[in-house]
Write a protein that holds these residues in place. Sequence first.
Motif, short mmCIF file in Angstrom:
data_model
loop_
_atom_site.label_atom_id
_atom_site.label_comp_id
_atom_site.label_asym_id
_atom_site.label_seq_id
_atom_site.Cartn_x
_atom_site.Cartn_y
_atom_site.Cartn_z
N LEU A 23 -7.98 18.19 20.54
CA LEU A 23 -7.20 17.17 21.23
C LEU A 23 -7.41 15.80 20.58
CD1 LEU A 23 -5.39 16.33 23.60
CD2 LEU A 23 -7.47 16.07 24.96
N ASP A 24 -8.65 15.47 20.25
CA ASP A 24 -8.95 14.18 19.61
C ASP A 24 -8.24 14.07 18.26
OD1 ASP A 24 -10.36 11.66 19.45
OD2 ASP A 24 -11.66 12.63 17.96
N LYS A 25 -8.28 15.14 17.48
CA LYS A 25 -7.62 15.13 16.17
C LYS A 25 -6.11 14.98 16.33
CE LYS A 25 -7.46 17.45 11.76
NZ LYS A 25 -8.04 18.48 10.90
N ALA A 26 -5.53 15.67 17.30
CA ALA A 26 -4.09 15.59 17.54
C ALA A 26 -3.69 14.17 17.96
CB ALA A 26 -3.66 16.59 18.60
N MET A 27 -4.50 13.56 18.80
CA MET A 27 -4.19 12.19 19.25
C MET A 27 -4.29 11.21 18.08
SD MET A 27 -5.92 12.13 23.03
CE MET A 27 -5.57 10.40 23.27
N ASN A 28 -5.29 11.38 17.23
CA ASN A 28 -5.43 10.49 16.07
C ASN A 28 -4.27 10.66 15.11
OD1 ASN A 28 -7.82 9.34 16.93
ND2 ASN A 28 -9.11 10.77 15.82
N THR A 29 -3.83 11.89 14.91
CA THR A 29 -2.68 12.15 14.04
C THR A 29 -1.42 11.51 14.62
OG1 THR A 29 -3.68 14.21 13.30
CG2 THR A 29 -1.32 13.95 12.93
N GLY A 30 -1.23 11.66 15.92
CA GLY A 30 -0.08 11.06 16.59
C GLY A 30 -0.09 9.55 16.49
N ALA A 31 -1.26 8.95 16.69
CA ALA A 31 -1.37 7.50 16.61
C ALA A 31 -1.08 7.01 15.19
CB ALA A 31 -2.76 7.05 17.05
N ALA A 32 -1.56 7.73 14.20
CA ALA A 32 -1.30 7.35 12.81
C ALA A 32 0.20 7.44 12.50
CB ALA A 32 -2.09 8.24 11.86
N SER A 33 0.86 8.45 13.05
CA SER A 33 2.30 8.59 12.84
C SER A 33 3.06 7.43 13.48
CB SER A 33 2.81 9.90 13.43
OG SER A 33 2.21 10.99 12.79
N VAL A 34 2.65 7.03 14.66
CA VAL A 34 3.30 5.90 15.33
C VAL A 34 3.11 4.62 14.53
CG1 VAL A 34 3.23 4.43 17.38
CG2 VAL A 34 3.21 6.90 17.63
N VAL A 35 1.92 4.41 14.00
CA VAL A 35 1.66 3.21 13.19
C VAL A 35 2.55 3.21 11.96
CG1 VAL A 35 -0.06 2.08 11.73
CG2 VAL A 35 -0.70 2.85 14.02
N ARG A 36 2.69 4.37 11.30
CA ARG A 36 3.56 4.44 10.11
C ARG A 36 5.01 4.15 10.49
NH1 ARG A 36 0.33 8.76 8.60
NH2 ARG A 36 1.82 10.28 9.44
N MET A 37 5.46 4.70 11.63
CA MET A 37 6.84 4.45 12.06
C MET A 37 7.05 2.97 12.35
SD MET A 37 7.59 7.80 14.46
CE MET A 37 8.57 6.85 15.55
N MET A 38 6.08 2.34 12.99
CA MET A 38 6.20 0.91 13.31
C MET A 38 6.25 0.07 12.03
SD MET A 38 6.12 0.45 16.72
CE MET A 38 5.43 -1.14 17.02
N GLU A 39 5.45 0.45 11.05
CA GLU A 39 5.45 -0.29 9.79
C GLU A 39 6.76 -0.11 9.04
OE1 GLU A 39 1.96 1.25 7.91
OE2 GLU A 39 0.64 -0.22 8.86
N ASP A 40 7.41 1.03 9.20
CA ASP A 40 8.67 1.31 8.50
C ASP A 40 9.89 0.69 9.18
OD1 ASP A 40 7.26 2.72 6.63
OD2 ASP A 40 7.75 4.70 7.46
N LEU A 41 9.72 0.16 10.38
CA LEU A 41 10.85 -0.47 11.07
C LEU A 41 11.33 -1.69 10.27
CD1 LEU A 41 9.76 -0.46 14.82
CD2 LEU A 41 11.61 0.82 13.79
N PRO A 42 12.63 -1.94 10.25
CA PRO A 42 13.11 -3.13 9.54
C PRO A 42 12.57 -4.40 10.21
CG PRO A 42 14.90 -2.06 10.73
CD PRO A 42 13.70 -1.18 10.86
N GLN A 43 12.19 -5.33 9.39
CA GLN A 43 11.66 -6.59 9.91
C GLN A 43 12.81 -7.48 10.38
OE1 GLN A 43 8.38 -7.15 10.28
NE2 GLN A 43 8.15 -5.06 9.55
N PRO A 44 12.61 -8.23 11.46
CA PRO A 44 13.69 -9.10 11.96
C PRO A 44 13.99 -10.22 10.97
CG PRO A 44 11.64 -9.50 13.16
CD PRO A 44 11.39 -8.33 12.26
#
Length: 62
Positions: A23-44
């Motif tokens: 569960l801990d590993k899955a949550m860390n993987t999910g959090a890392a994916s969210v961070v990557r998605m946020m970084e890939d968002l177009p900047q305003p």
Amino acid sequence: MEINSMMSAQLASLQQTLQMSILDKAMNTGAASVVRMMEDLPQPQSAPAAHPYKGQMIDVQA
């Protein structure tokens, strides 16, 4: 019988530890994916948004 109950308790503890680790590993993987998605968002744009009516003619006659 006593050895069986001790081994059963140890097995239950091991299963719980393994589940928590997965569960801990899955949550860390999910959090890392969210961070990557946020970084890939177009900047305003740096320019401010246009005002909805400032600078336009508005008819206010009754």
